[in-house]
Design a protein around this motif. Structure first.
Motif, PDB file in Angstrom:
ATOM      1  N   SER A 101       0.835  -1.205   0.000  1.00  0.00           N
ATOM      2  CA  SER A 101       0.000   0.000   0.000  1.00  0.00           C
ATOM      3  C   SER A 101       0.861   1.243   0.000  1.00  0.00           C
ATOM      4  CB  SER A 101      -0.933   0.009   1.217  1.00  0.00           C
ATOM      5  OG  SER A 101      -0.190   0.053   2.429  1.00  0.00           O
ATOM      6  N   LEU A 102       0.255   2.338  -0.432  1.00  0.00           N
ATOM      7  CA  LEU A 102       0.855   3.670  -0.333  1.00  0.00           C
ATOM      8  C   LEU A 102      -0.195   4.587   0.270  1.00  0.00           C
ATOM      9  CD1 LEU A 102       3.131   5.524  -2.815  1.00  0.00           C
ATOM     10  CD2 LEU A 102       1.251   6.736  -1.736  1.00  0.00           C
ATOM     11  N   VAL A 103       0.185   5.268   1.343  1.00  0.00           N
ATOM     12  CA  VAL A 103      -0.726   6.176   2.044  1.00  0.00           C
ATOM     13  C   VAL A 103      -0.222   7.604   1.849  1.00  0.00           C
ATOM     14  CG1 VAL A 103      -1.815   6.723   4.240  1.00  0.00           C
ATOM     15  CG2 VAL A 103      -1.129   4.357   3.760  1.00  0.00           C
ATOM     16  N   TYR A 104      -1.099   8.452   1.393  1.00  0.00           N
ATOM     17  CA  TYR A 104      -0.739   9.839   1.084  1.00  0.00           C
ATOM     18  C   TYR A 104      -1.349  10.768   2.110  1.00  0.00           C
ATOM     19  CZ  TYR A 104      -0.809  14.272  -1.588  1.00  0.00           C
ATOM     20  OH  TYR A 104      -0.676  15.568  -1.990  1.00  0.00           O
ATOM     21  N   ALA A 105      -0.496  11.509   2.821  1.00  0.00           N
ATOM     22  CA  ALA A 105      -0.964  12.504   3.786  1.00  0.00           C
ATOM     23  C   ALA A 105      -1.336  13.770   3.027  1.00  0.00           C
ATOM     24  CB  ALA A 105       0.105  12.789   4.828  1.00  0.00           C
ATOM     25  N   VAL A 136      -0.965  -1.491  -6.315  1.00  0.00           N
ATOM     26  CA  VAL A 136      -0.719  -1.079  -4.934  1.00  0.00           C
ATOM     27  C   VAL A 136      -1.961  -0.377  -4.388  1.00  0.00           C
ATOM     28  CG1 VAL A 136       0.700   0.395  -3.441  1.00  0.00           C
ATOM     29  CG2 VAL A 136       1.750  -0.813  -5.373  1.00  0.00           C
ATOM     30  N   VAL A 137      -2.400  -0.775  -3.217  1.00  0.00           N
ATOM     31  CA  VAL A 137      -3.548  -0.120  -2.589  1.00  0.00           C
ATOM     32  C   VAL A 137      -3.170   1.325  -2.261  1.00  0.00           C
ATOM     33  CG1 VAL A 137      -5.083  -0.097  -0.591  1.00  0.00           C
ATOM     34  CG2 VAL A 137      -4.403  -2.285  -1.617  1.00  0.00           C
ATOM     35  N   PHE A 138      -3.984   2.269  -2.697  1.00  0.00           N
ATOM     36  CA  PHE A 138      -3.706   3.689  -2.482  1.00  0.00           C
ATOM     37  C   PHE A 138      -4.752   4.290  -1.546  1.00  0.00           C
ATOM     38  CE2 PHE A 138      -4.280   8.199  -3.932  1.00  0.00           C
ATOM     39  CZ  PHE A 138      -3.067   8.676  -3.450  1.00  0.00           C
TER      40      PHE A 138
END
Length: 373
Positions: A101-105, A136-138
């Protein structure tokens, strides 16, 4: 924490964090460590090394993208935020394997038409497209105004500015009294690492004047060592934020000792609301207790008899603060949140220590995490 080379061995799952050196980055790293992850800092911007970044991303379970610009000229802010997203996207494209995953603040301002808002929105679009290609889970997390321990005054938030000024004897002023939506940085970290999803329940709507009034009220109570009413989690978080700015000014709180022919007496804590728990320990010479940190708990150490040193180190830092303490001249030392701490018996007799915390210990959720000072 491993450095940007990503070459430190660890058995814990690795989470790559961009912007790890910033205010929110420090809080996210603390939360990751408490959850058993290994945060790995990935530098973006000037000096970016694409090959190294790709290797780091390949070995990571997840990526949390915090790096961003919110200060500078309009072109600097706009181009900087897009550059960081493009560099991270390039690393994903080159990586031998993809993180889960990629988590965007992101920011709630991504909905507006300011240069900052447009760039945050464009960065999110770029990352969404790249993660979509890689499977990739975003997660795009829209964050409001963040406050918390060790924020940068006159930069990160008005809360940091007010806490700094009140703690150092300054005179805060309000240029424009408006409503704010505030979220504590540890709650933001929980959202980003996925241990909670309920943003609304953790935010607080409050005016700028309301923030200042709360901080000043807490400071007045705490001036003599009294703990204000911190039953409300927001008030607890605001109090811990204030304490982080006061620690350099007053690391220990002198207690008034009354002595006569019968012996001696002194008060340890006055709490003005909420639950709490007291405990007591004996420690033989040369032995230490502690080597842990707390994310939210207020914990007070008071030596009743004997000689000791309380050692405290801010997470991810090298400098240790040492506070000599004695039952003959009692002081209260309140542990700053996200600082590892321990107490060591440095005397020749048994050490008697009182501990007080603002919550009742829950083994299922102890808010106590091992970390050597």
């Amino acid at each position: 924490m491993t450095d940007q080379r990503g070459d430190a061995a660890s058995s814990r799952p690795r989470i790559v964090v961009t912007g790890a050196g910033g205010f929110l980055g420090w809080h996210v790293r603390a939360a990751l460590v408490s959850e058993g992850f290994e945060p790995v800092a990935l530098g973006l911007g000037e000096g970016f090394d694409l090959s190294r970044a790709a290797r780091m991303v390949s070995s990571a379970q997840s990526v949390i993208h915090l790096a961003g610009m919110n200060r500078g000229t309009d072109p600097e802010v706009h181009d900087g935020n897009i550059l960081f997203a493009r560099q991270l996207s390039d690393a994903l494209a080159l990586a031998d394997s993809s993180p889960r995953s990629l988590v965007y603040a992101n920011s709630v301002q991504a909905d507006n038409d300011s240069p900052y808002g447009r760039s945050k929105r464009a960065a999110g679009d770029l990352l969404a497209a790249e993660t979509g290609l890689r499977g990739v889970v975003f997660r795009d997390v829209l964050l409001p105004n963040i406050f918390g321990e060790h924020g940068r005054p006159f930069y990160n938030s008005v809360v940091a500015t007010f806490c700094h000024l009140v703690a150092t004897g300054g005179s805060p002023t309000i240029d424009q009294d408006r409503s704010l939506t505030l979220l504590h940085a540890q709650n933001a970290a929980d959202l980003l690492i996925g241990t909670t999803e309920d943003l609304t329940a953790m935010t607080r709507e409050i005016t700028v004047s309301g923030v200042l009034e709360s901080i000043q009220g807490m400071a007045a109570r705490y001036a003599g060592g009294d703990v204000p009413d911190i039953t409300d989690p927001f008030d607890r978080d605001l109090f811990n934020t204030y304490r982080s700015f006061l620690f350099d000014v007053r690391p220990a709180i002198p207690l008034r000792r009354h002595a006569d022919a019968r012996g001696s007496f002194f008060e340890i804590v006055r709490s003005h609301g909420g639950q709490g728990q007291s405990s007591f320990s004996t420690t033989v010479p040369g032995i230490s207790r502690g080597d842990h940190f707390h994310r939210r708990k207020v914990e007070r150490f008071t030596v009743l008899s004997g000689e000791a040193v309380i050692s405290i180190r801010r997470l991810f830092g090298d400098e240790t603060v040492e506070i000599p303490v004695s039952g003959a001249e009692p002081v209260a030392v309140d542990m700053p949140t996200m600082w590892s701490h321990k107490i060591t018996n440095t005397g020749s007799s048994e050490l008697y220590t009182s501990f007080w915390a603002n919550d009742v210990f829950d083994p299922a959720s102890p808010d106590t995490f091992p970390e050597a000072v």
